[in-house]
Design an enzyme around this catalytic site. Structure first.
Site, PDB file in Angstrom:
ATOM      1  N   ILE A 283       0.869  -1.176   0.000  1.00 31.08           N
ATOM      2  CA  ILE A 283       0.000   0.000   0.000  1.00 31.08           C
ATOM      3  C   ILE A 283       0.905   1.224   0.000  1.00 31.08           C
ATOM      4  O   ILE A 283       1.748   1.378   0.887  1.00 31.08           O
ATOM      5  CB  ILE A 283      -0.930   0.008   1.230  1.00 31.08           C
ATOM      6  CG1 ILE A 283      -1.801  -1.249   1.234  1.00 31.08           C
ATOM      7  CG2 ILE A 283      -1.787   1.259   1.244  1.00 31.08           C
ATOM      8  CD1 ILE A 283      -2.624  -1.408   2.509  1.00 31.08           C
ATOM      9  N   HIS A 284       0.720   2.113  -0.969  1.00 33.15           N
ATOM     10  CA  HIS A 284       1.620   3.252  -1.141  1.00 33.15           C
ATOM     11  C   HIS A 284       0.906   4.561  -0.846  1.00 33.15           C
ATOM     12  O   HIS A 284      -0.245   4.739  -1.247  1.00 33.15           O
ATOM     13  CB  HIS A 284       2.147   3.258  -2.580  1.00 33.15           C
ATOM     14  CG  HIS A 284       3.156   4.319  -2.844  1.00 33.15           C
ATOM     15  ND1 HIS A 284       4.442   4.267  -2.342  1.00 33.15           N
ATOM     16  CD2 HIS A 284       3.069   5.476  -3.551  1.00 33.15           C
ATOM     17  CE1 HIS A 284       5.115   5.321  -2.742  1.00 33.15           C
ATOM     18  NE2 HIS A 284       4.296   6.083  -3.474  1.00 33.15           N
ATOM     19  N   PRO A 285       1.538   5.504  -0.166  1.00 31.96           N
ATOM     20  CA  PRO A 285       2.841   5.402   0.499  1.00 31.96           C
ATOM     21  C   PRO A 285       2.671   5.072   1.976  1.00 31.96           C
ATOM     22  O   PRO A 285       2.040   5.827   2.729  1.00 31.96           O
ATOM     23  CB  PRO A 285       3.403   6.813   0.312  1.00 31.96           C
ATOM     24  CG  PRO A 285       2.189   7.702   0.306  1.00 31.96           C
ATOM     25  CD  PRO A 285       1.032   6.884  -0.212  1.00 31.96           C
TER      26      PRO A 285
END
Length: 498
Positions: A480-482
């Site tokens: 999962i970014h950021p």
């Protein structure tokens, strides 16, 4: 019906006359029964109203059984006392995490101007206000536990009435209390422990924390602006991965906590102005030194609450070295109808969530036709130091000892949380390592995460590791970014590769 710890059985509806009717080593557990005088028969009697005991009692009550809980807290040597819920609720996990949060907020306020917030200076922390808020929340939890016990038809009370209780099954879940080094002059008279720190009305001021394991209190004390020193006899965070432990200590040192390493206290004296003079010895050089503090906090381990339970008379075996109750995989003691769970049981991790699950599973085995046992492998936990350390599974040292250095692959990386960039925070100790078997598909043996929200990150990955995740599977997981947690699925460099 078996006796409650040797309390005697009913004859003609009345309790048998005998000394010490509650069967405890020094008379009845003072102020723990709130039932009419006479024989009281239950399906389950739980001794100890902490996390494990309450979980077991509530589960049994939900399964339709008649349950009683007896609970009593001996005031600390400094006179601190608290309500139902045990160590975690009153003097452990809950107040510790809240005071840790108070310290983190202080750091965020320092960061705020980088993000455009104009914060008036100087920033001051009010211990009294924080302590009152934390204590009020704890009291609300005490009340909540009492309501839940009433709703589930389990009972709890604190009156001096002497009562005989009898049950088919008895669970000992009395936990433990902080250890005092009574051989050190002034330790008991002038020192406090975790039993007291969260209930102080006034700020502890300049504080000396004596510990090898409990760095969390020192961390939040420093974080709210107090002059804090940690005196360590040996290594930090004994029992945890030592590379990670060293990084935790480095971060604390760089953020203001002072450390006296390899030192042991020899004497504490109160000065005329009320401050405490502590004398210690450097174990390497043999030199002695002194310092002046407002508070001395002992955090040198815990002692199980078994001394006053009359266990020897009823045949319950304990480990003579640590006084913990010896149990089998089903939590059964040497007496078939008596069980022990949580910190008081030999070989169990001293963690609230394991005690809770063990209590529930025990009740389900006794009354719910279940055969499920508590699995103590791959239990996740987090140390709530200023830079949090979360882990699950084996440390690197444990993995090497169990499998051999040649069969281990350790993937690791330093990283910088996005939140640290704008605020120009130092991320030198933000570090992750994953300990795996070398042979494909490289089963994950342990995960160690040092950084913000470590508990939240570790909890998520714990499920995968519990289910036998491999390094290959972790690398195929989309991050999962950021986030900081995405750094775990980007671990490509092994220590072996350099």
């Amino acid at each position: 019906m078996p006796d409650a710890l040797g309390a005697g059985s009913a004859e003609g509806g009345r309790p048998r006359e005998r000394p010490n009717p509650c069967g405890w080593g020094r008379g009845c557990p003072r102020g723990v029964s709130a039932w009419p005088a006479g024989q009281q028969d239950y399906d389950l009697l739980v001794i100890g109203g902490g996390s494990g005991g309450l979980a077991c009692a509530k589960e049994a009550a939900q399964l339709g059984r008649k349950v009683a809980v007896v609970d009593y807290v001996e005031p600390s040597p400094q006179g601190t006392k608290w309500g139902l819920g045990g160590t975690c609720v009153n003097v452990g996990c809950i107040p510790k995490k809240l005071m840790h949060q108070a310290a983190l907020l202080g750091g965020m306020i320092q960061d705020a101007h980088h993000y455009g917030w104009e914060v008036a200076q100087p920033i001051r922390h009010d211990w009294r206000k924080m302590a009152e808020a934390v204590q009020n929340h704890v009291k609300s939890l005490n009340w909540g536990h009492r309501v839940q016990l009433q709703d589930s038809e389990a009972l709890s009370g604190k009156t001096p009435l002497l009562t005989l209780l009898s049950a088919d099954h008895i669970v000992i879940a009395t936990g433990g209390r902080p250890r005092y080094p009574t051989h050190i002059e002034g330790a008991l008279e002038y020192g406090i422990t975790s039993d007291d720190i969260f209930w102080l009305k006034e700020s502890p001021g300049k504080t000396l924390v004596l510990t090898d394991v409990a760095l969390e209190c020192a961390g939040f004390l420093t974080g709210i602006g107090l002059d804090t020193t940690v005196m360590m006899r040996s290594i930090p965070l004994r029992g945890f991965d030592q590379q990670m432990s060293s990084l935790v200590m480095e971060h604390m040192e760089s953020h203001g906590t002072q450390f006296l390493k390899g030192c042991i206290p020899t004497c504490i004296k109160r000065l005329p102005d009320g401050q405490l003079q502590v004398t210690w010895e450097d174990r390497t050089s043999g030199k002695k030194d002194t310092g002046i503090f407002d508070t001395v906090l002992w955090a040198i381990g815990r002692i199980p609450e078994t001394r006053n339970l009359n266990l020897k008379e009823v045949g319950v075996n304990i480990n003579p070295e640590n006084q913990k109750i010896i149990v089998d995989a089903q939590d059964v003691t040497s007496v078939p109808h008596i069980y022990a769970i949580g910190d008081v049981a030999e070989g169990r991790p001293e963690l609230t969530p394991t005690a809770i699950m063990a209590g529930k599973l025990l009740a389900q085995r006794l009354f719910g036709q279940s055969s499920d046992l508590m699995d103590y492998n791959n239990v996740p936990t987090t140390v709530f130091t200023p830079l949090e350390y979360g882990c699950v599974g084996l440390s690197e040292e444990e993995a090497v000892a169990r499998h051999g250095q040649e069969h281990i692959e350790v993937y690791h990386a330093y990283y910088k949380p996005l939140e640290f960039t704008v605020a120009e925070r130092d991320a030198s100790q933000c570090y992750i390592k994953m300990v795996c078997l070398k042979e494909p598909p490289q089963l994950v043996l342990g995960l160690h995460f040092l950084g913000p929200n470590a508990g939240e990150v570790t909890q998520g990955f714990a499920l995968g590791i519990k289910c036998g995740a491999s390094y290959a599977q972790v690398m195929r997981t989309v991050g999962i970014h950021p986030t900081c947690s995405e750094e775990v699925v980007k671990l490509r460099i092994s220590k072996r590769s350099g």
